[in-house]
Enzyme design. Structure first.
Site, PDB file in Angstrom:
ATOM      1  N   GLU A 189       3.363   5.508   0.668  1.00 54.03           N
ATOM      2  CA  GLU A 189       4.756   5.542   1.090  1.00 54.03           C
ATOM      3  C   GLU A 189       5.330   6.911   0.749  1.00 54.03           C
ATOM      4  O   GLU A 189       4.687   7.716   0.069  1.00 54.03           O
ATOM      5  CB  GLU A 189       5.557   4.419   0.421  1.00 54.03           C
ATOM      6  CG  GLU A 189       5.594   4.481  -1.087  1.00 54.03           C
ATOM      7  CD  GLU A 189       6.229   3.239  -1.735  1.00 54.03           C
ATOM      8  OE1 GLU A 189       6.394   2.220  -1.058  1.00 54.03           O
ATOM      9  OE2 GLU A 189       6.543   3.311  -2.934  1.00 54.03           O
ATOM     10  N   HIS A 227      11.223   1.540  -3.849  1.00 52.12           N
ATOM     11  CA  HIS A 227      10.612   1.877  -5.137  1.00 52.12           C
ATOM     12  C   HIS A 227      11.264   3.108  -5.762  1.00 52.12           C
ATOM     13  O   HIS A 227      11.731   3.999  -5.068  1.00 52.12           O
ATOM     14  CB  HIS A 227       9.117   2.168  -4.962  1.00 52.12           C
ATOM     15  CG  HIS A 227       8.306   0.938  -4.716  1.00 52.12           C
ATOM     16  ND1 HIS A 227       7.111   0.969  -4.046  1.00 52.12           N
ATOM     17  CD2 HIS A 227       8.513  -0.360  -5.052  1.00 52.12           C
ATOM     18  CE1 HIS A 227       6.621  -0.255  -3.979  1.00 52.12           C
ATOM     19  NE2 HIS A 227       7.453  -1.072  -4.586  1.00 52.12           N
TER      20      HIS A 227
END
Length: 288
Positions: free
Chosen positions: A207, A245
């Site tokens: 990511e 995150h």
């Protein structure tokens, strides 16, 4: 399989809490070898038939144990991790929102002691043949020979589910964690999969944020002989905005999905534009 195998005997730190109890039950149902629990002040109790001790030292006097999974709340996670690093070989930290300075201290201590740490902020590790140390839903995984490494729990589930539905099983799936500082990076897991006879192909799920995927690409180019397929989440993410995150944030021109995809492609990795393409690329690698 890697990390979690037939020789892993695990205790659960925070076993008497709501999450600890629930996931202990789920792990045992999946035949994971959970031999003890640790909650200070709760020694002498049992959870799901597992004896609870006040400390890891006390647990080790009574049972054979070499790994820990931590469900302790963030303010107390550092103490729990230090205790497990002192006594065990493998520590999996499920807890999220651990302060970054605490995490840095945990990793420095683990490195000095030669202990493997997975996480924090991880769904854990699952080897479908032997069990799981984590919080992943078991019905989407199946036994096979594709190794999966991921920063994202949700994407791990999505891609493992698609692989399973396509009849492609997994050797081990490792959630390395979504925080900026983690115990075991892509490179170390890639090396384990390269040396694992049970793993034929590798799926890398990344990511935005940080340079871990670019570092992995460099490593793959020179060190990995097995086919690697990748997917990077966050193609449309705006710079400077954290996406989910703590580690998923783009700074300047680095850490973008585009830069990661380009680095991986240059290393000979097949990069999927969407998760559903991963199955096609694995089949292609197998000549199907």
């Amino acid at each position: 399989m890697i990390i979690l195998n037939e020789n892993t005997k695990c205790l659960v730190q925070g076993i008497t809490g709501k999450q600890g109890q629930f996931h202990t039950e789920q792990m045992i149902k999946y035949n994971t070898n959970i031999v003890a629990g640790v909650t200070p002040g709760k020694g002498g109790q049992e959870v799901c038939g597992v004896p609870v001790f006040d400390s890891i030292e006390e647990a080790k006097e009574n049972v054979d144990v070499n790994a820990s999974i931590i469900f302790v709340p963030a303010p107390f996670a550092k103490d729990a991790a230090f205790e497990s690093i002192d006594h065990l070989d493998l520590v999996i930290i499920i807890t999220e929102h651990i302060p970054i300075h605490d995490t840095m201290e945990i990793m420095a201590y683990a490195k000095a002691k030669g202990v493997t740490v997975i996480g924090p902020n991880t769904p854990g590790v699952i080897s479908p043949k032997v069990g799981k140390l984590g919080i992943m839903p078991i019905h989407i995984f199946s036994e096979g020979d594709v190794g999966v490494i991921s920063r994202s729990g949700t994407l791990t589930y999505e891609i493992a589910s698609q692989l399973t539905r396509a009849g492609i099983g997994q050797s081990t799936c490792v959630g390395i964690g979504g925080d900026p500082v983690i115990g075991t990076p892509y490179i170390e897991v890639l090396e384990m999969f390269e040396n694992d006879p049970d793993t034929k192909e590798i799926v890398l799920i990344g990511e935005i944020g940080g340079g871990a995927e670019e570092a992995a690409a460099e490593y793959i180019k020179d060190n990995i002989s097995k086919p690697v397929v990748a997917y990077i989440a966050g193609i449309s993410a705006p710079p400077g905005k954290r996406m989910g995150h703590a580690g998923a944030i783009i700074a300047g021109n680095s850490g973008t999905a585009k830069s990661k995809m380009e680095a991986l492609t240059a290393a000979g990795v097949k990069v999927a534009q969407k998760p559903s393409e991963i199955v096609d690329y694995i089949k292609e690698a197998r000549g199907e």
